[in-house]
Structure formats: structure tokens, C-alpha cells
Design an enzyme around this catalytic site. Structure first.
Site, PDB file in Angstrom:
ATOM      1  N   CYS A 136      -5.899   3.483  -3.854  1.00 38.06           N
ATOM      2  CA  CYS A 136      -5.854   2.062  -3.501  1.00 38.06           C
ATOM      3  C   CYS A 136      -7.087   1.236  -3.835  1.00 38.06           C
ATOM      4  O   CYS A 136      -6.962   0.174  -4.454  1.00 38.06           O
ATOM      5  CB  CYS A 136      -5.503   1.919  -2.028  1.00 38.06           C
ATOM      6  N   LYS A 192       0.967   9.629  -5.333  1.00 41.55           N
ATOM      7  CA  LYS A 192      -0.341   8.989  -5.218  1.00 41.55           C
ATOM      8  C   LYS A 192      -1.449  10.020  -5.429  1.00 41.55           C
ATOM      9  O   LYS A 192      -1.359  11.149  -4.969  1.00 41.55           O
ATOM     10  CB  LYS A 192      -0.473   8.384  -3.815  1.00 41.55           C
ATOM     11  N   ASP A 218      -0.073  -0.901  -4.810  1.00 42.31           N
ATOM     12  CA  ASP A 218      -1.371  -0.486  -5.346  1.00 42.31           C
ATOM     13  C   ASP A 218      -1.336   0.892  -5.999  1.00 42.31           C
ATOM     14  O   ASP A 218      -2.192   1.218  -6.819  1.00 42.31           O
ATOM     15  CB  ASP A 218      -2.455  -0.541  -4.264  1.00 42.31           C
ATOM     16  N   ASN A 219      -0.380   1.731  -5.628  1.00 44.70           N
ATOM     17  CA  ASN A 219      -0.190   3.049  -6.262  1.00 44.70           C
ATOM     18  C   ASN A 219       1.176   3.566  -5.858  1.00 44.70           C
ATOM     19  O   ASN A 219       1.899   2.911  -5.108  1.00 44.70           O
ATOM     20  CB  ASN A 219      -1.298   4.046  -5.879  1.00 44.70           C
ATOM     21  N   HIS A 245     -10.496  -3.067   2.011  1.00 42.52           N
ATOM     22  CA  HIS A 245     -10.866  -1.757   1.465  1.00 42.52           C
ATOM     23  C   HIS A 245     -11.675  -1.858   0.175  1.00 42.52           C
ATOM     24  O   HIS A 245     -11.572  -1.004  -0.707  1.00 42.52           O
ATOM     25  CB  HIS A 245      -9.624  -0.876   1.239  1.00 42.52           C
ATOM     26  N   ARG A 304      -7.193  -2.261  -6.082  1.00 40.86           N
ATOM     27  CA  ARG A 304      -7.556  -3.555  -5.528  1.00 40.86           C
ATOM     28  C   ARG A 304      -8.697  -4.190  -6.319  1.00 40.86           C
ATOM     29  O   ARG A 304      -8.707  -5.403  -6.568  1.00 40.86           O
ATOM     30  CB  ARG A 304      -7.916  -3.400  -4.053  1.00 40.86           C
ATOM     31  N   ASP A 319       0.842  -1.184   0.000  1.00 42.43           N
ATOM     32  CA  ASP A 319       0.000   0.000   0.000  1.00 42.43           C
ATOM     33  C   ASP A 319       0.887   1.247   0.000  1.00 42.43           C
ATOM     34  O   ASP A 319       1.723   1.411   0.899  1.00 42.43           O
ATOM     35  CB  ASP A 319      -0.863  -0.026   1.268  1.00 42.43           C
ATOM     36  N   ASP A 320       0.753   2.093  -1.017  1.00 49.35           N
ATOM     37  CA  ASP A 320       1.453   3.386  -1.066  1.00 49.35           C
ATOM     38  C   ASP A 320       2.970   3.255  -1.137  1.00 49.35           C
ATOM     39  O   ASP A 320       3.686   4.154  -0.699  1.00 49.35           O
ATOM     40  CB  ASP A 320       1.093   4.250   0.147  1.00 49.35           C
ATOM     41  N   HIS A 346       0.988   2.194   4.085  1.00 49.57           N
ATOM     42  CA  HIS A 346       0.043   3.267   4.355  1.00 49.57           C
ATOM     43  C   HIS A 346       0.305   3.869   5.732  1.00 49.57           C
ATOM     44  O   HIS A 346       0.673   3.166   6.666  1.00 49.57           O
ATOM     45  CB  HIS A 346      -1.382   2.724   4.287  1.00 49.57           C
ATOM     46  N   LYS A 386      -5.230  -5.883   4.364  1.00 46.42           N
ATOM     47  CA  LYS A 386      -6.160  -4.802   4.025  1.00 46.42           C
ATOM     48  C   LYS A 386      -7.122  -5.242   2.930  1.00 46.42           C
ATOM     49  O   LYS A 386      -6.708  -5.785   1.915  1.00 46.42           O
ATOM     50  CB  LYS A 386      -5.356  -3.574   3.575  1.00 46.42           C
TER      51      LYS A 386
END
Length: 774
Positions: free
Chosen positions: A88, A416, A351-352, A148, A92, A50-51, A241, A146
Site C-alpha cells: 500500500c 498482495k 492500492d494492491n 500511511h 499511495r 485498500d487491499d 484492510h 488512510k
């Protein structure tokens, strides 16, 4: 079924080609036993961070120790031109379905609900997921971490769970449904369909380790019962994140590493990328620029104290990356011990791109960074000045400054949330010794996040059924790049792609790209478009819009066509009150509620509807006897919240103002039965006053503190205890969850009027005006 009878959402299904080139017939049943995966089918482990930025791991130029990823890259394939979505939840959805995010219903993260088609923020019944397809082929399917992909209004225990992981194809799940969490005191953990209630988190607890332990448990449990069944493990990290948090033992490895500053570290990463062939020699390194075009100051221009704090932030970030690599190493070790590593497809990506959420100076009060509502005063504090030694630990909700985010995204610009390479170009490593090259080679072909599902299916020799629950499913948008993995000279299988988030737009085609970096509240017009020949200018330095207006027009028009085809409209940059609309069913959350002792913690979003940007009263019915102590009510955690408690014969009101604690002495409490009232009164300019009454008499008050908004309080409401993250750290250190030892009858919340600056109220008024005009 004739073509004209196919429902609109399923058009494109007829004659759908499976990922291995077999036509799926509409009469096909869900996979019978003889069509399922044979015993030698590969396991699949998909690790999604994540991130995390492009350069944050060793195989893509980082100084951070990632020996497991180094090993996987050396015996696998690195894709250096792989792209994802700007944020994100859309990524996903695309990873797990193969659909463009808007078609999957995820124009944005699962924390809004304006009612637009692309903003369902739930996977539709006509959307098949990768775990559903694999389970239909006989795979065991597991998810940790995660999720989300569930709207925030559906996170509570009474909600419809059709969008929770178990209902979307996973046999077992352990993780957090929310966007992020504390790494030391998670606000909510879900196991399968049940919210886990812990009195307190164990000593030495760390979220990534917890996830990893359950992943290993799932695999071991499967192998104890079935030696042949292939499995799919979706490991979706909460790292990287914010709020950033790491174990001291991991932080210690990086003490002093970042004292040289972000300018030097960025240059070092860039040179390693060129040397390794990640980017072509001669590729210039762009000027360091912040998310809003601000200049990132040179490291040498900062004073010594500032450099110390900023370096500390990056030590924590590096420690988190290191820990993720350790986590993957534990999984790799288990697969090796089982003799299954060579026949396991391992995918590692993000994810980004890296984020600028920490702002120019970073923050020790992460939730204050999400107070981005219209009208926030300019003096709103974005960084509570806690002791710098607390950065990265459980008492500070930390995030690094955008100068380090710029380093994470080396060699690209921006972050992001934007459609420049810094926001959407991320590392991708794929290793499968039994079926793919093991020479550590690099692939430079453009590929996109929707390609992962068809690629994994083709590598496993499986086809997508084109159905879900025996009904037509939306056809996937991605294209398998298995040919690219096998042959470095094969052409890209994904030649064009739109992107969009928050009004930021982009379109790629055959080595050219247009980008529109949109300023919220301004018109969407052609003047926003920039043009880059990314095949020759991968980090998007030379804007060719004036030189090639025809090419710009071609790609801008192509973006608009793709936007209409993928339900991108209407564009939503959060400047319109309509963006804050919520479903009418959520009015249930505005009703008074009585919470009894023993009730599980009331989930964050459900709790917020009782208190956020509105007046509210809390009525506590309690008995006190000599020596009784403990928490009567708690709402929130270290990042912001409030609590009422009794200690040493006194009633206290604690208010945690984004990390700054106010402890109000409300006086002695006599033995006997009492009615205690907390009355919160919102004020103009996002401030509030809190008054405490004991048996009708005002006993204490806290005047004009900042209102808790955004994601604060992040933990929900607890009665008679403070489970999870503590509102009052001193009480936690002394007493843990500090369960009340006397008789607590009930706590009742009565929500009052909302403030006139509440965006949801403004949206409702706008709706009423429009309805009156119809």
C-alpha cells in the site's frame, strides 16, 4: 542553470515536458493568479481502496451490490489492464506523485526504517505531490481516510509533521495516519495536524461513515463560501484492510450468500468477467493456490462448522465493499444536488490486490497474524477461537482465509505482496461525463499507477510545474493515458515497468513479463525468474522461461537496469538483521517516561518502544477511597493489551492475549495512598510473565502468556481511562471508558533490557560488530 549544475536528484528536469505538452521553464514562478484553473475546471474525486481484489466490485464481475460503481462504470470507462504496486504505501506514494515508488522513497510500507535510499519512507523535499500541484493551480484540496505516508516514528504529537497530509498539499484532512484501524474503535484519528481525543466512540460509530461525513462536510463548506473554486478530494479508504469489520445491517444483506463456497463464487465471477468482456473469452481460470503455493482445499472437503465460519468471514467482507459503495453514493448524490456531477472526474481503484493476510484458515485475532519475527515458535496461536458470531464485529479482529482472497483476485493467481497479477492488477474506473466517453466502454491497454497524476492533470488542462517551493522537483515517471481514455484503439502510453517488494520482482514490456517470487533468506538468482506472454496469457499460467531463454534474459536485464535507475537496491526481504535497524534518534523512546492524568493517549508506536520484547516496570502512584473505581492504566484494545483497574474495592490486572482475556484478582485495596507496580518479565520463546505488586507485596501474577508483538498492543497507553478500543470488553459494556474516580497522581514507565531475540537489538549488535571491524 547548466545541465552539469543540476543536482543529482533533479536530473531529468531540464526541458521537462508538462502533461499537456508545454515546456516548463526553470524561471517559472509558482502559479500566479492568471495561470490558475478557470472556474469551469473539473472537480477531481480520487477514491482509493485498500487491499481490494480485481473482482470484488460489480463492474468487474462481483456478486456484491455496488450500484454506485455500476452507474459510474456505465457512464465512464473501465481499465482492465491497470497495474499498481504489491503493497500500500508504495502505491499511495506513486498515486500522489507520479514517481516510481522507490524514487519517491517508498520501497515498502511506512513501518520500517533500515536506512536505504529507497526506504526513506518520507516524501522528499524535492518530490511534488498532486495536491500541491493542484493547489498551486487554485484548487481546494481535501483528504480523508488512510494516509500511511508517514514513518511510524513520526506519528506522535511531538514529531516533525512535514510528512503529514497538511504539509503535503491538503487544505484539510481527517483520517488515520496508520496502515489500518478498527472500524468501530479507531486507535487514533487526526484532524489536520491535531490528534483527536475522544472519551469514547459514539454509539453506532463506523469508520467509513465517519470519513464520508467529513468528506461531505468539506465539499459543502467550500460551496457555501465559493461557488466556482474546483476541488480535489482524495478519499483513501481504510477498507478493505484488516481487521475486517462491518455494520450488522450491511452483513445481514449477505447472510447465506457464501454458503455455496469459494469454488462456486470464483467460477461465477469468472463467467461474469468473460461475459462482460473484462477478460477475453477462452482465458482459462488458474488452479486455486495459496500464497505460499499451498493447495486451497475444495469447499466440499471442509466440515460443516468450518464452512460456517469461512462463509461468515466473506459475508463481512462483502458488507464492507457494499458500505464503500454506499459511501461513494453519498458523495455522488451531493455532487448531483450541487449540479457538479457531470464536471467531476471520479476515479475509483485499489492500492494492491487482495490479500492472504488471514492465512489458510482466516483469523479472529488479526494482530497475531503479524507476529512474523524470526524464531516465532511453531505453536504460536494464529487464530484465537472466539465465538464465530463475533466475526465482523468490534470484539473480534477478523480476516478472511486466503481461499476468499483467491476469489477476490479472480481470474489471477496469488496475492498482495507478490508481483504476479493477483498482487498488482486491480480495477480502475474513471467517469467524467463532460470530458470523457459515457458509453461504459472498456480499455485493455497496459497502464500503471504512476500514470494517474499526469492523466488527471492533462484532463484538467493543467501542467506540472516541475518545481516544489520554487526549487527543482524530481521529474515524474508516469505517462498520461488521456489518449487511451478518449480512444479505445490508442496505444498504451506505458510500455514497460519494473516492480519490486520484499525481494519479489517483476518487469513488464510490450506484452511480456518476468516474475521472481522470492523466498526470504534465499539467494537472489536467475533461477527465480519466470516468463509469461501476458498479452496472450493474462493470468500467468504458462511459464515460458525454458522455451524463450533470450526473452527472459532480456527482461531480467531490463529489470536490473530499472532497479539501479530507481534506487531499488539493496533488496530487502526482511531476513537480514539490518532490516530491523532504526534511527539513533529513536533512543529517546527508550527512556523512562512519567505520564500524568489528562495526558492524551500515547500513540501506538511510541508506546510500543516502552514495552515490546523487553522487560518493563510500571509504577502507579494512586490514592484510593471507599467507592473509588475505574481504570488506572490501559494499553491496547480488543486485539491485545493489558490494564490495571480497581472495582468494588479490589485491584485487578487484565491481560488480553490476542482476544483471550485473563482477569487476575489482585485482592482488596485498603483506603489510602498506594504504590502499585506492574513488572513484566520476558521469557524465552516469545512468552512473558506479569507480576503485580501493591505497596511492595506481590498481589497477583500471570505466568507464561504469549508476548504482545507485531502490531499488538495496537492502541497506545492511556492513564486513568481506557479511551477507544477496550482492553476488557466486559468493563466497557458496563462502564464505557471507566475513568478512575479517585486521585491518580502519575504513572511511570521504566523500560528494562530487551530480549536477546529482539530483531532490533540483533541489528544493533550487528552494526556494532561491523563498526569494530572497520
Amino acid at each position: 542553470m547548466s545541465k552539469q549544475n543540476i543536482p543529482p536528484y533533479a536530473r531529468g528536469y531540464e526541458g521537462f515536458k508538462g502533461t499537456v505538452g508545454r515546456t516548463v521553464e526553470q524561471s517559472d514562478p509558482w502559479w500566479p493568479e492568471e495561470k490558475r484553473a478557470p472556474g469551469n475546471s473539473p472537480n477531481i474525486v480520487l477514491v482509493l481502496l485498500d487491499d481490494m481484489g480485481y473482482s470484488d466490485i460489480g463492474p468487474f464481475g462481483s456478486e456484491i451490490a455496488t450500484p454506485t460503481l455500476d452507474r459510474l462504470a456505465q457512464r465512464g470507462v473501465r481499465l482492465t489492464n491497470y497495474h499498481t504496486t504489491p503493497v500500500c504505501s508504495p502505491a499511495r506514494a506513486a498515486v500522489l506523485t507520479g514517481l516510481n515508488p522507490h524514487r519517491a522513497g517508498y520501497a515498502s510500507v511506512a513501518n520500517s526504517d533500515p536506512g536505504y535510499p529507497g526506504f526513506r519512507l518520507e516524501l522528499g523535499e524535492d518530490v511534488a505531490t498532486l495536491p500541491e500541484v493542484l493547489r498551486g493551480h487554485g484548487y481546494a484540496t481535501y483528504a480523508v481516510g488512510k494516509w500511511h505516508l508517514t514513518r511510524d516514528a513520526l506519528l506522535n504529537a511531538a514529531a516533525d509533521k512535514s510528512s503529514w497530509p497538511i504539509q503535503r498539499g491538503f487544505d484539510q484532512y481527517y483520517g488515520a495516519l496508520e496502515a489500518f484501524n478498527s472500524f468501530f474503535h479507531p486507535n487514533q484519528i487526526v484532524q489536520d495536524n491535531t490528534i483527536v481525543q475522544r472519551e469514547s466512540t459514539p454509539e453506532g460509530y463506523y469508520l467509513t461513515d465517519d470519513y464520508t461525513g467529513h468528506a461531505l462536510e468539506f465539499i459543502k463548506g467550500l460551496r457555501a463560501s465559493d461557488s466556482r473554486k474546483p476541488f480535489f478530494l482524495y478519499f483513501a479508504h481504510t477498507a478493505m484492510h484488516g481487521p475486517l469489520g462491518a455494520k450488522e445491517s450491511d452483513i445481514d444483506k449477505y447472510r447465506g450468500t457464501y454458503d455455496v463456497g469459494w469454488d462456486a463464487i470464483r467460477q461465477q465471477r469468472y463467467h461474469r468477467q468473460v461475459q462482460a468482456g473484462i477478460i477475453p473469452a477462452g482465458t482459462p481460470l488458474p488452479e486455486a493456490v495459496g500464497k505460499l503455493g499451498r493447495e486451497i482445499p475444495s469447499w466440499e472437503s471442509l466440515d460443516e462448522d468450518t464452512r460456517f465460519i469461512y462463509a461468515k468471514y466473506m459475508e463481512v467482507y462483502a458488507a464492507m465493499v457494499d458500505n464503500v459503495d454506499q459511501s461513494l453514493g453519498r458523495i455522488v448524490d451531493l455532487l448531483e444536488e450541487l449540479g457538479e456531477l457531470d464536471n467531476t472526474i471520479i476515479v475509483f481503484t485499489s492500492d494492491n490486490g487482495g490479500t492472504a493476510e488471514g492465512g489458510p484458515e482466516g483469523t479472529r485475532s488479526y494482530f497475531s497474524r503479524f507476529a512474523n519475527l524470526p524464531g516465532i515458535p511453531g505453536d504460536f496461536e494464529r487464530d484465537t477461537p472466539l465465538n464465530p458470531e463475533l466475526i465482523g464485529g468490534p470484539r473480534a479482529m477478523s480476516h478472511y482465509p486466503e481461499g476468499w482472497g483467491n476469489v477476490s483476485n479472480t481470474p489471477f493467481r496469488f496475492y498482495k505482496g507478490q508481483t504476479y497479477a493477483g498482487g498488482i492488477r486491480v480495477p480502475l474506473i474513471i467517469s467524467w461525463p463532460r470530458g470523457l466517453p459515457t458509453d461504459g466502454s472498456i480499455r485493455r491497454q497496459y497502464q500503471y499507477v504512476t500514470d494517474l497524476t499526469p492523466t488527471l492533470l492533462e484532463l484538467a488542462g493543467l501542467k506540472h510545474p516541475g518545481t516544489r517551493h520554487n526549487l527543482p522537483a524530481k521529474s515524474i515517471d508516469g505517462a498520461s493515458f488521456a489518449t487511451v481514455l478518449h480512444n479505445p484503439e490508442a496505444p498504451s502510453t506505458h510500455t514497460e515497468q519494473y516492480s519490486e517488494w520484499g525481494g519479489n520482482r517483476g518487469f513488464y514490456r510490450d506484452g511480456w513479463k518476468v516474475v521472481a517470487n522470492h523466498e526470504p533468506g534465499t539467494p537472489y538468482d536467475d533461477g527465480e525468474w519466470e516468463l509469461y506472454h501476458v498479452e496472450q496469457d493474462p493470468n500467468e499460467i504458462n511459464n515460458l522461461a525454458c522455451r524463450y531463454p533470450e526473452k527472459l534474459r532480456e527482461l531480467a536485464d531490463a529489470w536490473e537496469r530499472a532497479a539501479w535507475e530507481n534506487t531499488v537496491f539493496p533488496l530487502d526481504d526482511r531476513s537480514n538483521p539490518h532490516s530491523y535497524r532504526r534511527r539513533a534518534a529513536e533512543a529517546e523512546f527508550d527512556k523512562p517516561v512519567t505520564i500524568l492524568p489528562g495526558t492524551p493517549k500515547l500513540e501506538r508506536y511510541r508506546s510500543s518502544k516502552l514495552t515490546k520484547l523487553r522487560a518493563f516496570r510500571v509504577y502507579i502512584d494512586v490514592e484510593y477511597d471507599d467507592g473509588n473505581e475505574g481504570i488506572l492504566l490501559s494499553h491496547g484494545d480488543q486485539g491485545g493489551g493489558y490494564a490495571l483497574y480497581i472495582k468494588e474495592g479490589k485491584l485487578w490486572f487484565a491481560f488480553n492475549e490476542y482476544g483471550r482475556l485473563h482477569d487476575v484478582d489482585c485482592g482488596s485495596i485498603p483506603i489510602g495512598h498506594h504504590d502499585i507496580v506492574l513488572n513484566t518479565i520476558p521469557l524465552p520463546n516469545f512468552r512473558a510473565t506479569h507480576k503485580v505488586y501493591l505497596d511492595g507485596r506481590q498481589a497477583g501474577a500471570l505466568d507464561e502468556v504469549w508476548a504482545l508483538i507485531g502490531f499488538a498492543p495496537f492502541s497506545g497507553i492511556d492513564v486513568g481511562v481506557n479511551r477507544g478500543g477496550p482492553v476488557h470488553w466486559g468493563l466497557y459494556e458496563q462502564h464505557g471508558s471507566y475513568r478512575y474516580t479517585g486521585k491518580l497522581h502519575s504513572v511511570r514507565y521504566v523500560p528494562g533490557p530487551r530480549t536477546d531475540y529482539d530483531p532490533e537489538l540483533i541489528a544493533e549488535l550487528e552494526r556494532d560488530v561491523e563498526a569494530a571491524g572497520d
